[in-house]
Scaffold this motif. Structure first.
Motif, PDB file in Angstrom:
ATOM      1  N   ARG A 233       0.991  -1.311   0.005  1.00 30.85           N
ATOM      2  CA  ARG A 233       0.030   0.631   0.019  1.00 30.85           C
ATOM      3  C   ARG A 233       0.682   2.028  -0.299  1.00 30.85           C
ATOM      4  NH1 ARG A 233      -3.467  -0.127   5.047  1.00 30.85           N
ATOM      5  NH2 ARG A 233      -2.304  -2.024   5.720  1.00 30.85           N
ATOM      6  N   ILE A 234       0.610   1.850  -1.096  1.00 33.16           N
ATOM      7  CA  ILE A 234       1.862   2.927  -1.302  1.00 33.16           C
ATOM      8  C   ILE A 234       1.235   4.846  -1.288  1.00 33.16           C
ATOM      9  CG2 ILE A 234       3.488   4.427  -3.573  1.00 33.16           C
ATOM     10  CD1 ILE A 234       3.496   0.415  -3.980  1.00 33.16           C
ATOM     11  N   ALA A 235       2.208   4.804  -0.133  1.00 33.27           N
ATOM     12  CA  ALA A 235       1.996   7.022   0.084  1.00 33.27           C
ATOM     13  C   ALA A 235       3.447   6.742  -1.084  1.00 33.27           C
ATOM     14  CB  ALA A 235       2.171   6.811   1.263  1.00 33.27           C
ATOM     15  N   LEU A 236       2.954   8.567  -1.932  1.00 34.05           N
ATOM     16  CA  LEU A 236       4.403   8.950  -3.113  1.00 34.05           C
ATOM     17  C   LEU A 236       3.904  10.473  -2.411  1.00 34.05           C
ATOM     18  CD1 LEU A 236       6.091   8.655  -4.881  1.00 34.05           C
ATOM     19  CD2 LEU A 236       4.132   8.897  -6.046  1.00 34.05           C
ATOM     20  N   PHE A 237       5.207  10.836  -2.199  1.00 37.60           N
ATOM     21  CA  PHE A 237       5.685  12.139  -1.955  1.00 37.60           C
ATOM     22  C   PHE A 237       6.498  12.269  -3.347  1.00 37.60           C
ATOM     23  CE2 PHE A 237       8.872  14.834  -1.368  1.00 37.60           C
ATOM     24  CZ  PHE A 237       8.113  16.109  -1.163  1.00 37.60           C
ATOM     25  N   VAL A 238       6.315  13.422  -4.367  1.00 42.06           N
ATOM     26  CA  VAL A 238       7.031  14.084  -5.606  1.00 42.06           C
ATOM     27  C   VAL A 238       7.486  15.951  -5.587  1.00 42.06           C
ATOM     28  CG1 VAL A 238       7.267  13.971  -8.002  1.00 42.06           C
ATOM     29  CG2 VAL A 238       5.879  12.519  -6.272  1.00 42.06           C
ATOM     30  N   GLY A 239       9.229  15.804  -4.917  1.00 44.25           N
ATOM     31  CA  GLY A 239       9.216  17.176  -4.781  1.00 44.25           C
ATOM     32  C   GLY A 239      10.387  17.183  -4.482  1.00 44.25           C
ATOM     33  N   ARG A 240      10.896  18.777  -4.661  1.00 42.75           N
ATOM     34  CA  ARG A 240      12.403  19.108  -4.016  1.00 42.75           C
ATOM     35  C   ARG A 240      12.250  18.546  -2.322  1.00 42.75           C
ATOM     36  NH1 ARG A 240      12.689  24.050  -4.342  1.00 42.75           N
ATOM     37  NH2 ARG A 240      11.041  24.611  -4.285  1.00 42.75           N
ATOM     38  N   ILE A 241      13.127  18.297  -2.031  1.00 45.42           N
ATOM     39  CA  ILE A 241      13.891  17.615  -1.118  1.00 45.42           C
ATOM     40  C   ILE A 241      14.427  19.162   0.170  1.00 45.42           C
ATOM     41  CG2 ILE A 241      15.339  16.001   0.860  1.00 45.42           C
ATOM     42  CD1 ILE A 241      13.263  15.004  -1.228  1.00 45.42           C
ATOM     43  N   GLN A 242      13.051  19.775   0.631  1.00 42.02           N
ATOM     44  CA  GLN A 242      13.838  21.418   1.168  1.00 42.02           C
ATOM     45  C   GLN A 242      12.518  21.077   2.437  1.00 42.02           C
ATOM     46  OE1 GLN A 242      13.773  24.481  -1.782  1.00 42.02           O
ATOM     47  NE2 GLN A 242      15.899  24.339  -0.972  1.00 42.02           N
ATOM     48  N   GLN A 243      13.414  21.631   4.009  1.00 42.26           N
ATOM     49  CA  GLN A 243      12.597  22.193   4.224  1.00 42.26           C
ATOM     50  C   GLN A 243      11.453  22.637   4.893  1.00 42.26           C
ATOM     51  OE1 GLN A 243      14.513  24.093   8.387  1.00 42.26           O
ATOM     52  NE2 GLN A 243      13.620  22.930   9.484  1.00 42.26           N
TER      53      GLN A 243
END
Ligand code: UDP
Length: 439
Positions: A233-243
């Motif tokens: 069961r997959i949750a996904l984050f996509v983006g620049r790795i910034q605070q």
């Protein structure tokens, strides 16, 4: 001095000083703005408008031009050596940038109908070029320094904060330009309250999504292609790795979700963006997040995969059960729109442009900024209920389709040819009704 007038748009100069519309995505300086420019330029080009986009070249010989579409190009300008310079370091080299754009204009006889600058650095260059070329300057900030600083925790490193120099530049741009594009009503309010902008100069035009690139596909096949187990069961984050993206909050939320789950081993979080683990280029923020994941004992279930080519995101969005955007601030949030265009529901923080795309309980869920408990609950609801996921996903798809690039570019063309603000002055757009939804 204002140069506003109504004139058909045939030739446009785009200014994007610090990052190229053709840059690889997901790294520190390449994200939503690059995608925005690439898609907009290609769409304007399809409509017969010739766009020259000026950007800083580091490896390219000066004035290298790379074609885009039928008649447009990205032109690389020499601003001196130095890779990975911060935007503040580039300010002192802006006169060199502007001088070279003028040199190009003189040499080629290019006669632009308007200038469209992106991010504060380009806005400064734009102000200088507008004076020289006598053409109207339109500007889009993409992010605002004051908004970013208000959203960052007090512990944020100076490196993550917007400098006083940036904020002063933004203030000057707001006061001087002929027109401003705000992505959302929220950004318009920020321009009005934090920068004392003139409302008559602001057009609210949200960015678009490329629905030919992002669309629903078979999720099982998408997983097979990516080598991801069907049982996950997959949750996904996509983006620049910034605070500013709030990935730390997401890790705490994911940990909570696992602790309350009956089958925690099936729960997985994929993080796309930044660098592959082990890469010497990995940023301090990514190191910090990976350490946090291991402290929470999440090494086997949280996967930092590095930045991915945008073409491969289609499979990731379709393979995921839910996309999570826990941002502390987000001027727009293209990733939300892309995921939704693939029929994947989004759990997002209620900040910036995200609530203008995600409707709570209709096509996804919204949580207060920093609320790990809410994120965990809402991710859990979607991951534990395939019917709910499907229903939210169908609504998400319908919402995303309303924001295709041909519709968005209509508004941009009307703005850059002077029509939109003139129309707005005659009959102000009703609140909360941006340009695109009237078409
Ligand atoms: N992106 C990508 N590969 C990655 C991470 C991000 O292609 O590994 C793209 C993504 O598809 C999106 C953009 O980068 O179009 C990020 O835009 P968003 O508005 O979400 O965030 P920003 O970078 O502007 O803060």
């Amino acid at each position: 001095m204002s140069h506003s007038h109504t004139a058909p748009l045939k030739r446009l100069a785009v200014l994007s000083v610090h990052t190229s519309p053709l840059a690889p995505l997901g790294s520190r300086y390449a994200g939503g703005m690059n995608v925005y420019l690439r898609e907009l330029i290609l769409e304007l080009d399809r409509r017969g408008i010739q766009v020259d986009a000026f950007t800083r070249g580091v490896h390219q010989p000066p004035f290298t031009a790379l074609p885009m579409g039928q008649r447009s190009q990205v032109i690389y300008v020499d601003m001196g050596p130095g890779k990975g310079l911060s935007t503040d370091e580039l300010v002192s080299r802006l006169p060199r940038f502007s001088a070279q754009v003028l040199e190009h204009v003189q040499r080629t006889g290019a006669d632009y109908d308007a200038l469209f600058s992106h991010y504060w650095l380009s806005g400064l260059a734009g102000l200088c070029l507008r004076g020289e070329l006598g053409r109207p300057l339109y500007h889009m900030f993409h992010t605002l320094g004051r908004v970013k600083n208000l959203a960052l925790p007090p512990t944020a490193s100076p490196d993550e904060r917007a400098s006083p120099r940036r904020i002063a530049a933004e203030q000057a741009i707001v006061l001087e330009v002929d027109g401003l594009v705000a992505s959302t009503e929220q950004e318009k309010r920020e321009l009005l309250t934090l920068y004392q902008a003139d409302p008559a100069k602001i057009a609210v035009i949200p960015p678009g999504v490329n629905t030919a690139q992002f669309h629903p596909t078979d999720p099982v096949q998408a997983r097979d292609r990516l080598g991801l187990p069907r049982s996950w069961r997959i949750a996904l984050f996509v983006g620049r790795i910034q605070q500013i993206k709030g990935i730390d909050v997401l890790l705490f939320a994911f940990d909570r979700l696992r602790r309350h789950s009956e089958a925690p081993e099936d729960l997985h979080l994929l993080c796309l963006g930044g660098d592959k683990p082990g890469s010497p280029r990995m940023s301090p923020e990514q190191r910090r997040l990976m350490e946090l994941a291991s402290r929470l004992d999440l090494e086997d279930s949280v996967h930092f995969l590095g930045a991915k080519d945008q073409a491969s995101l289609l499979d990731f969005y379709n393979a995921a059960d839910v996309v999570v955007l826990p941002s502390r601030a987000e001027s727009f949030g293209l990733v939300a729109l892309e995921a939704m265009a693939c029929g994947t529901p989004v759990v997002a923080s209620r900040t910036g442009g995200l609530p203008s795309i995600v409707s709570d309980g209709v096509n996804g869920f919204l949580c207060p900024v920093g609320d790990e408990e809410c994120l965990a609950t809402q991710m859990g609801r979607i991951l534990g209920n395939p019917e709910l996921r499907e229903w939210l996903g169908e609504n998400a798809l319908e919402r995303a389709r309303r924001q295709s690039w041909p519709r968005v570019s209509n508004c941009i063309v009307r703005l850059l040819s002077g029509e939109l603000l003139a129309d707005q002055r005659r009959s102000p757009a009703p609140r909360d009704e941006p340009c695109v939804s009237r078409d």
